[in-house]
Design an enzyme around this catalytic site. Structure first.
Site, PDB file in Angstrom:
ATOM      1  N   ASN A   1       0.870  -1.179   0.000  1.00 38.98           N
ATOM      2  CA  ASN A   1       0.000   0.000   0.000  1.00 38.98           C
ATOM      3  C   ASN A   1       0.908   1.231   0.000  1.00 38.98           C
ATOM      4  OD1 ASN A   1      -1.786   2.065   0.509  1.00 38.98           O
ATOM      5  ND2 ASN A   1      -2.312   1.387   2.599  1.00 38.98           N
ATOM      6  N   TRP A   2       0.964   1.872  -1.150  1.00 40.73           N
ATOM      7  CA  TRP A   2       1.876   3.018  -1.275  1.00 40.73           C
ATOM      8  C   TRP A   2       1.370   4.257  -0.540  1.00 40.73           C
ATOM      9  CZ3 TRP A   2       3.257   2.881  -7.248  1.00 40.73           C
ATOM     10  CH2 TRP A   2       4.166   1.840  -7.476  1.00 40.73           C
ATOM     11  N   LYS A   3       0.099   4.272  -0.169  1.00 43.38           N
ATOM     12  CA  LYS A   3      -0.503   5.463   0.458  1.00 43.38           C
ATOM     13  C   LYS A   3      -0.239   6.679  -0.440  1.00 43.38           C
ATOM     14  CE  LYS A   3      -0.045   3.141   4.843  1.00 43.38           C
ATOM     15  NZ  LYS A   3       0.096   3.223   6.288  1.00 43.38           N
TER      16      LYS A   3
ATOM     17  N   HIS B   1      -9.458   1.181   5.229  1.00 41.55           N
ATOM     18  CA  HIS B   1      -8.130   1.311   5.840  1.00 41.55           C
ATOM     19  C   HIS B   1      -8.230   2.241   7.047  1.00 41.55           C
ATOM     20  CE1 HIS B   1      -3.959   2.439   6.458  1.00 41.55           C
ATOM     21  NE2 HIS B   1      -3.649   1.310   5.840  1.00 41.55           N
TER      22      HIS B   1
ATOM     23  N   GLU C   1      -6.530   4.613   8.030  1.00 42.11           N
ATOM     24  CA  GLU C   1      -6.365   6.052   7.753  1.00 42.11           C
ATOM     25  C   GLU C   1      -7.645   6.641   7.167  1.00 42.11           C
ATOM     26  OE1 GLU C   1      -2.698   5.436   5.628  1.00 42.11           O
ATOM     27  OE2 GLU C   1      -1.834   4.805   7.538  1.00 42.11           O
TER      28      GLU C   1
ATOM     29  N   GLU D   1      -4.965  -4.920  10.708  1.00 40.52           N
ATOM     30  CA  GLU D   1      -3.912  -3.920  10.904  1.00 40.52           C
ATOM     31  C   GLU D   1      -4.162  -3.187  12.219  1.00 40.52           C
ATOM     32  OE1 GLU D   1      -2.022  -2.600   6.917  1.00 40.52           O
ATOM     33  OE2 GLU D   1      -3.864  -1.472   7.150  1.00 40.52           O
TER      34      GLU D   1
ATOM     35  N   GLY E   1       3.095   2.169  10.777  1.00 38.13           N
ATOM     36  CA  GLY E   1       4.064   3.246  10.619  1.00 38.13           C
ATOM     37  C   GLY E   1       4.847   3.567  11.884  1.00 38.13           C
TER      38      GLY E   1
ATOM     39  N   SER F   1       3.941  -2.236  10.209  1.00 41.86           N
ATOM     40  CA  SER F   1       5.397  -2.328  10.354  1.00 41.86           C
ATOM     41  C   SER F   1       5.969  -3.664   9.879  1.00 41.86           C
ATOM     42  CB  SER F   1       5.806  -2.037  11.807  1.00 41.86           C
ATOM     43  OG  SER F   1       5.432  -0.716  12.170  1.00 41.86           O
TER      44      SER F   1
ATOM     45  N   GLY G   1       3.080  -1.194   4.188  1.00 45.04           N
ATOM     46  CA  GLY G   1       3.072   0.237   3.885  1.00 45.04           C
ATOM     47  C   GLY G   1       4.467   0.717   3.524  1.00 45.04           C
ATOM     48  N   GLY G   2       5.160   1.331   4.478  1.00 46.72           N
ATOM     49  CA  GLY G   2       6.464   1.954   4.234  1.00 46.72           C
ATOM     50  C   GLY G   2       7.449   1.074   3.491  1.00 46.72           C
TER      51      GLY G   2
HETATM   52  P1  13P Z   1       3.367   0.337   7.608  1.00 50.61           P
HETATM   53  O1  13P Z   1       3.838  -0.944   6.971  1.00 50.61           O
HETATM   54  O2  13P Z   1       4.096   1.543   7.103  1.00 50.61           O
HETATM   55  O3  13P Z   1       3.315   0.231   9.093  1.00 50.61           O
HETATM   56  O4  13P Z   1       1.841   0.560   7.115  1.00 50.61           O
HETATM   57  C1  13P Z   1       0.931  -0.467   7.261  1.00 50.61           C
HETATM   58  C2  13P Z   1      -0.298  -0.127   6.508  1.00 50.61           C
HETATM   59  O5  13P Z   1      -1.061   0.729   6.902  1.00 50.61           O
HETATM   60  C3  13P Z   1      -0.560  -0.849   5.248  1.00 50.61           C
HETATM   61  O6  13P Z   1      -1.850  -0.619   4.797  1.00 50.61           O
END
Ligand code: 13P
Length: 253
Positions: free
Chosen positions: A11-13, A97, A99, A169, A175, A215, A236-237
């Site tokens: 997930n590149w956000k 999600h 967020e 999640e 993050g 993470s 994510g990251g």
């Molecule tokens: P991180 O891997 O950066 O913690 O993000 C997780 C996430 O929200 C994937 O959708």
């Protein structure tokens, strides 16, 4: 994993410029095998989907959006419909999600409408669920997960679970560098599978993939995938760079 194909999703956000995005897709595409033993997908910003899916074409790499609206069309400024996503080459979508839920205050009941709409429009949904730190500390994790699953899967038939993926999640692990312990992840995933078993039957529970997110890194992916009921990861990251994402995709090498 009991025969469920491992699923690694990035997930590149709201990250990457266009040229880095296309380079990364090319690199991932070059490292994917035939896709028989694992499923890999990238959830890209909507404005890049057409270009990213053109690059991914001809490979088993799935391309998805991070959000959409459950209505087909109309006066919804700033929103994107399922049909629009399909037209630019997306075959899947993230729903609910954390967020979206917490920063953009998306109501819990929208996730059910979105899962229904995604299935109706031939998009593969990943329904995201997970508790905040204060909910875990107050021993409310299961209550919260139940509420999110009740809403998200309220209008799904058992046989449709073949096309639905759940991502657990925990918000406090997103993050932050803090990953759920094997016990915490194992308990949450088992709870989710039990919920599916009770509501949608044993077959649906058996075939539904439940991903862990929060993470995920190259050095913890193997341990996470070794946990019973963890069938993949939503990253994510670490999905933003080949150096961190390729070893996650190649978790068994
Ligand atoms: P991180 O891997 O950066 O913690 O993000 C997780 C996430 O929200 C994937 O959708």
């Amino acid at each position: 994993m009991d025969g469920r194909k491992p699923y690694i999703a990035g997930n590149w956000k709201m990250n990457l410029d266009r040229s880095h995005a296309l380079d990364l897709i090319k690199t991932i595409k070059g490292r994917l095998g035939d896709g028989n033993d694992r499923e890999v997908a990238i959830f890209a910003p909507s404005v890049y989907l057409a270009d990213v899916s053109a690059v991914a074409q001809g490979s088993p790499l799935g391309i998805g959006a991070q959000n959409f609206h459950f209505e087909s069309e109309g006066a919804y400024t700033g929103e994107t419909s399922a049909n629009m996503l399909r037209e630019v080459g997306a075959d899947r979508v993230l729903i609910g999600h954390s967020e979206r839920r917490h920063i953009f205050r998306e109501p819990n009941d929208w996730s059910g409408r979105k899962v229904r709409k995604a299935l109706d429009e031939a998009l593969l949904p990943i329904l995201c669920v997970g508790e905040k730190l204060e909910e875990r500390q107050a021993n409310r994790t299961e209550r919260l997960l139940r509420r999110q699953l009740d809403a998200g899967l309220c209008d799904v038939q058992p046989e449709e679970m073949r096309r639905v993926t759940i991502a657990y999640e925990p918000v406090w692990a997103i993050g932050t560098g803090e990953v759920a312990t094997p016990e915490q992840a194992g308990e949450a995933h088992a709870f989710i599978r039990k919920w599916i078993h009770n509501k949608l039957g044993p077959e649906a529970a058996e075939l539904t993939r439940i991903l862990y997110g929060g993470s995920v890194k190259p050095d913890n992916i193997r341990g996470l995938l070794a946990i019973e009921d963890v069938d993949g990861a939503l990253v994510g990251g670490a999905s933003l760079k080949p150096d961190s994402f390729i070893p996650i995709i190649e978790f068994d090498q």
